[in-house]
Design a protein around this motif. Structure first.
Motif, mmCIF file in Angstrom:
data_model
loop_
_atom_site.group_PDB
_atom_site.id
_atom_site.type_symbol
_atom_site.label_atom_id
_atom_site.label_comp_id
_atom_site.label_asym_id
_atom_site.label_seq_id
_atom_site.Cartn_x
_atom_site.Cartn_y
_atom_site.Cartn_z
ATOM 1 N N GLY A 107 85.365 60.672 32.855
ATOM 2 C CA GLY A 107 85.933 59.585 33.645
ATOM 3 C C GLY A 107 86.938 58.736 32.902
ATOM 4 O O GLY A 107 87.294 57.656 33.363
ATOM 5 N N ASN A 108 87.402 59.191 31.786
ATOM 6 C CA ASN A 108 88.390 58.461 30.993
ATOM 7 C C ASN A 108 89.788 59.048 31.211
ATOM 8 O O ASN A 108 89.942 60.064 31.883
ATOM 9 C CB ASN A 108 88.032 58.514 29.505
ATOM 10 N N VAL A 109 90.737 58.404 30.622
ATOM 11 C CA VAL A 109 92.121 58.855 30.734
ATOM 12 C C VAL A 109 92.674 59.074 29.328
ATOM 13 O O VAL A 109 92.416 58.276 28.427
ATOM 14 C CB VAL A 109 92.981 57.807 31.480
ATOM 15 N N GLN A 139 91.922 66.346 26.656
ATOM 16 C CA GLN A 139 92.267 65.871 27.990
ATOM 17 C C GLN A 139 91.187 66.283 29.000
ATOM 18 O O GLN A 139 90.820 65.490 29.881
ATOM 19 C CB GLN A 139 93.628 66.415 28.408
ATOM 20 N N MET A 140 90.678 67.492 28.873
ATOM 21 C CA MET A 140 89.602 67.944 29.774
ATOM 22 C C MET A 140 88.352 67.091 29.595
ATOM 23 O O MET A 140 87.739 66.662 30.583
ATOM 24 C CB MET A 140 89.293 69.423 29.504
ATOM 25 N N ARG A 179 88.775 63.704 31.162
ATOM 26 C CA ARG A 179 88.634 63.741 32.626
ATOM 27 C C ARG A 179 87.180 63.886 33.040
ATOM 28 O O ARG A 179 86.738 63.257 34.010
ATOM 29 C CB ARG A 179 89.453 64.890 33.200
ATOM 30 N N TRP A 180 86.422 64.744 32.341
ATOM 31 C CA TRP A 180 85.015 64.951 32.686
ATOM 32 C C TRP A 180 84.196 63.691 32.494
ATOM 33 O O TRP A 180 83.213 63.472 33.191
ATOM 34 C CB TRP A 180 84.416 66.071 31.859
#
Length: 172
Positions: free
Chosen positions: A40-42, A33-34, A37-38
């Motif tokens: 730019g994805n979900v 998950q991190m 986010r880094w």
């Protein structure tokens, strides 16, 4: 009796190993998950999946933890019973066996009801809820087996199967 004892101990150990694997899965999900986010994805449903893994880790660990003395116990009261300690242990394991059997029955029943009604989680993951409920059902059944096992051992031998040094010596 030796084969049954080894099988039960292997079952409790397997529950502990599965709990450890689910704990590692939580780490993997959080790191994924991190990274998402880094970049730019979900990672949709990551929080839900981590929650399912947390529940699975907890439920699978119950029987293993019981046999290693990791649950909160009433040792102060049991030690105060002196020569009546075995009666107190019988009462505690008896109540634990009955209550855990009750939870196991309703855990399994609830899982099958979710399957029957095709319940879906309310999170982004839309997981059929019976899938994460499997860990609760199996974990509570393992815990009930562990309580009945310890109760039977206490009745037959006068000693339960918990292997914690603090419990064995009564120095919690």
């Amino acid at each position: 009796m030796g084969i049954l004892r080894r099988a039960l101990d292997a079952l409790y150990l397997a529950g502990g190993v599965v709990a450890a694997l689910f704990t590692l899965a939580i780490l993997v999900i959080i790191v994924a998950q991190m990274i998402a986010r880094w970049t730019g994805n979900v990672f949709p449903g990551a929080t839900d999946y981590a929650g399912y893994c947390m529940a699975a880790a907890s439920f699978f660990a119950f029987a293993y933890a019981l046999n290693h003395g990791a649950h909160i116990r009433v040792s102060l009261l049991l030690n105060a019973l002196g020569r009546h300690r075995v009666k107190g242990e019988l009462w505690c394991f008896g109540m634990g066996a009955v209550i855990s059997s009750y939870f196991a029955w309703y855990g399994v029943r609830g899982m099958f009801e979710s399957l029957k009604w095709n319940d879906i989680s309310q999170g982004l993951d839309k997981t059929p809820i019976w899938i994460p409920q499997i860990s609760m059902a199996v974990g509570t059944v393992l815990l009930a087996i562990a309580f009945w096992d310890n109760l039977a051992r206490l009745i037959m031998t006068g000693h339960h199967g918990m292997r914690s040094g603090a419990i064995e010596t009564g120095t919690e």
